[in-house]
Enzyme design. Structure first.
Site, PDB file in Angstrom:
ATOM      1  N   CYS A  28      41.901  69.124  54.207  1.00  0.00           N
ATOM      2  CA  CYS A  28      42.294  67.890  54.510  1.00  0.00           C
ATOM      3  C   CYS A  28      43.349  67.438  53.714  1.00  0.00           C
ATOM      4  CB  CYS A  28      41.303  66.892  54.466  1.00  0.00           C
ATOM      5  SG  CYS A  28      40.074  67.062  55.678  1.00  0.00           S
ATOM      6  N   GLY A  29      44.256  68.310  52.964  1.00  0.00           N
ATOM      7  CA  GLY A  29      45.367  67.864  52.412  1.00  0.00           C
ATOM      8  C   GLY A  29      45.194  67.644  51.003  1.00  0.00           C
ATOM      9  N   HIS A  80      35.625  69.251  46.660  1.00  0.00           N
ATOM     10  CA  HIS A  80      35.085  69.399  47.998  1.00  0.00           C
ATOM     11  C   HIS A  80      33.801  68.865  48.043  1.00  0.00           C
ATOM     12  CE1 HIS A  80      39.110  70.689  49.084  1.00  0.00           C
ATOM     13  NE2 HIS A  80      38.770  72.072  48.622  1.00  0.00           N
ATOM     14  N   SER A 199      57.906  66.003  48.216  1.00  0.00           N
ATOM     15  CA  SER A 199      56.394  66.309  48.895  1.00  0.00           C
ATOM     16  C   SER A 199      56.313  66.555  50.411  1.00  0.00           C
ATOM     17  CB  SER A 199      55.834  64.943  48.487  1.00  0.00           C
ATOM     18  OG  SER A 199      55.687  64.464  47.149  1.00  0.00           O
ATOM     19  N   ALA A 203      59.294  70.935  51.784  1.00  0.00           N
ATOM     20  CA  ALA A 203      59.796  71.028  50.402  1.00  0.00           C
ATOM     21  C   ALA A 203      58.697  72.015  49.721  1.00  0.00           C
ATOM     22  CB  ALA A 203      60.075  69.922  49.689  1.00  0.00           C
ATOM     23  N   MET A 204      57.562  71.502  49.947  1.00  0.00           N
ATOM     24  CA  MET A 204      56.322  72.139  49.321  1.00  0.00           C
ATOM     25  C   MET A 204      56.150  73.420  49.650  1.00  0.00           C
ATOM     26  SD  MET A 204      53.389  69.244  48.730  1.00  0.00           S
ATOM     27  CE  MET A 204      52.574  69.945  47.838  1.00  0.00           C
ATOM     28  N   LYS A 222      51.396  75.176  58.300  1.00  0.00           N
ATOM     29  CA  LYS A 222      52.272  74.535  59.436  1.00  0.00           C
ATOM     30  C   LYS A 222      52.495  73.041  58.938  1.00  0.00           C
ATOM     31  CE  LYS A 222      52.013  75.488  64.215  1.00  0.00           C
ATOM     32  NZ  LYS A 222      51.026  75.929  65.310  1.00  0.00           N
TER      33      LYS A 222
HETATM   34  N1  LIG Z   1      53.288  68.177  52.298  1.00  0.00           N
HETATM   35  C1  LIG Z   1      52.316  68.604  53.190  1.00  0.00           C
HETATM   36  N2  LIG Z   1      52.690  67.882  54.382  1.00  0.00           N
HETATM   37  C2  LIG Z   1      51.800  67.920  55.554  1.00  0.00           C
HETATM   38  N3  LIG Z   1      50.510  68.797  55.280  1.00  0.00           N
HETATM   39  C3  LIG Z   1      50.557  69.711  54.168  1.00  0.00           C
HETATM   40  C4  LIG Z   1      51.452  69.385  53.226  1.00  0.00           C
HETATM   41  N4  LIG Z   1      50.909  70.066  52.027  1.00  0.00           N
HETATM   42  C5  LIG Z   1      49.827  70.698  52.556  1.00  0.00           C
HETATM   43  N5  LIG Z   1      49.624  70.383  53.720  1.00  0.00           N
HETATM   44  C6  LIG Z   1      48.588  70.859  54.802  1.00  0.00           C
HETATM   45  O1  LIG Z   1      47.199  70.825  54.189  1.00  0.00           O
HETATM   46  C7  LIG Z   1      46.476  71.790  54.706  1.00  0.00           C
HETATM   47  C8  LIG Z   1      45.599  72.362  53.211  1.00  0.00           C
HETATM   48  O2  LIG Z   1      44.746  71.691  52.869  1.00  0.00           O
HETATM   49  P1  LIG Z   1      44.215  71.552  51.485  1.00  0.00           P
HETATM   50  O3  LIG Z   1      45.441  71.539  50.592  1.00  0.00           O
HETATM   51  O4  LIG Z   1      43.058  70.670  51.467  1.00  0.00           O
HETATM   52  O5  LIG Z   1      43.420  73.056  51.485  1.00  0.00           O
HETATM   53  S1  LIG Z   1      42.365  73.465  50.563  1.00  0.00           S
HETATM   54  O6  LIG Z   1      41.037  73.191  51.056  1.00  0.00           O
HETATM   55  O7  LIG Z   1      42.517  73.161  49.213  1.00  0.00           O
HETATM   56  O8  LIG Z   1      42.273  75.075  50.626  1.00  0.00           O
HETATM   57  C9  LIG Z   1      47.059  72.798  55.318  1.00  0.00           C
HETATM   58  O9  LIG Z   1      47.225  72.435  56.697  1.00  0.00           O
HETATM   59  P2  LIG Z   1      47.663  73.536  57.919  1.00  0.00           P
HETATM   60  O10 LIG Z   1      49.049  73.702  57.642  1.00  0.00           O
HETATM   61  O11 LIG Z   1      47.304  72.800  59.399  1.00  0.00           O
HETATM   62  O12 LIG Z   1      46.604  74.657  57.712  1.00  0.00           O
HETATM   63  C10 LIG Z   1      48.514  72.398  54.818  1.00  0.00           C
HETATM   64  O13 LIG Z   1      49.583  72.946  55.446  1.00  0.00           O
END
Ligand SMILES: Nc1ncnc2c1ncn2[C@@H]1O[C@H](COP(=O)(O)OS(=O)(=O)O)[C@@H](OP(=O)(O)O)[C@H]1O
Length: 265
Positions: A28-29, A80, A199, A203-204, A222
């Site tokens: 979820c991010g 989590h 962020s 960039a990340m 993605k």
């Molecule tokens: N800066 C930024 N902007 C938008 N999205 C981002 C960003 N950073 C991480 N993500 C997306 O978050 C998804 C990973 O979630 P988590 O960090 O919670 O993963 S985990 O549970 O800790 O493994 C994963 O989603 P998906 O790309 O859809 O797989 C990451 O790409």
């Protein structure tokens, strides 16, 4: 992912008033918010926040929780765990909790890719197989909807801030400002702007191998809203919509998730 020894060890974990807890269902991010909060800490203290250990709280043992007693404040604790499995000291000591949600369809798709892309963790034969297990909650950290139902009644507490992944995607600077205010950090507009540039997903992702090693490019895959449209069949859509109705429709969290905007059409 967690054995009974983990939960016994977690009982010994002593949260602090100034701990910052990041609570989310997987995918979820959480790493995004971890980065934002670290940057905020740097902006106000000029101290680079370094995770002294793997930041997921429940991935540990009693020795890790002993060592954590020596970590400087503020500590960032990602988890989590479902609400009712969190160590009680988080609530007793009124740690600040950021609860991060993302729409369940994109969450499921991200979860599948993570399993199938990252070596050394179990992979699934197909999206259909993963979808079945996800809906049954037979995936790491259990059922998304149980996690959500568990949090639903606890989102309005003084020490709790709800964050929606999709809102951050829509207006990152506004989201960062809200997080800063919740944490009691006062930043200029320019500082907020600098952190939002650092962020973005691009960039990340560009730095992901430095920050997260080999898993980085899989973790920052993605970063989009609506990727579910590439995998969900009509029947799976209906099943998820039904489950949402059954579990969350009419609840305050149900409204906060903006399901109609992000999961339909
Ligand atoms: N800066 C930024 N902007 C938008 N999205 C981002 C960003 N950073 C991480 N993500 C997306 O978050 C998804 C990973 O979630 P988590 O960090 O919670 O993963 S985990 O549970 O800790 O493994 C994963 O989603 P998906 O790309 O859809 O797989 C990451 O790409």
């Amino acid at each position: 992912m967690c054995t009974s020894e983990t939960f016994q060890a977690l009982d010994t974990f002593e949260a602090r008033h100034d701990d910052i807890v990041l609570a989310s269902y997987p995918k979820c991010g959480s790493n995004w918010i971890l980065h934002i909060v670290s940057e905020l800490i740097y902006a106000v203290s000029k101290k680079k926040y370094k995770y002294p250990e793997f930041p997921v709280l429940e991935c540990g043992d009693s020795e890790k929780y002993q060592r954590m007693k020596g970590f400087p404040s503020p500590r960032i604790l990602a988890t989590h765990l479902h609400y009712d499995k969190l160590p009680g000291s988080i609530f007793e000591n009124k740690a600040k909790i950021l609860v991060i949600f993302r729409n369940p369809k994109d969450t499921a798709v991200s979860f599948l890719h993570f399993h199938n892309d990252v070596p050394d963790i179990p992979s699934y034969g197909s999206w259909d197989e993963f979808f079945r297990q996800f809906m049954k909650g037979q995936v790491s950290w259990g059922r998304y909807f149980d996690f959500a139902i568990n949090w639903n009644k606890h989102l309005d507490g003084d020490n709790v801030k709800f964050i929606l992944y999709e809102d951050l995607k829509e207006n990152l600077a506004a989201g960062i400002k809200q997080i800063a205010e919740f944490l009691g950090f006062f930043l200029t507009g320019e500082q907020i702007q600098t952190i939002s540039v650092q962020s973005t997903f691009q960039a990340m992702r560009a730095k992901s191998q430095d920050t997260h090693g080999a898993v980085g490019p899989f973790l920052f895959r993605k970063g989009e809203v609506g990727d579910w449209k590439n995998l969900f069949s009509e029947i799976q859509n209906q099943e998820m919509d039904e489950k949402f109705k059954e579990c969350l429709a009419g609840t305050s969290l149900g409204a906060k998730l903006k399901y109609e905007s992000y999961c339909q059409g």
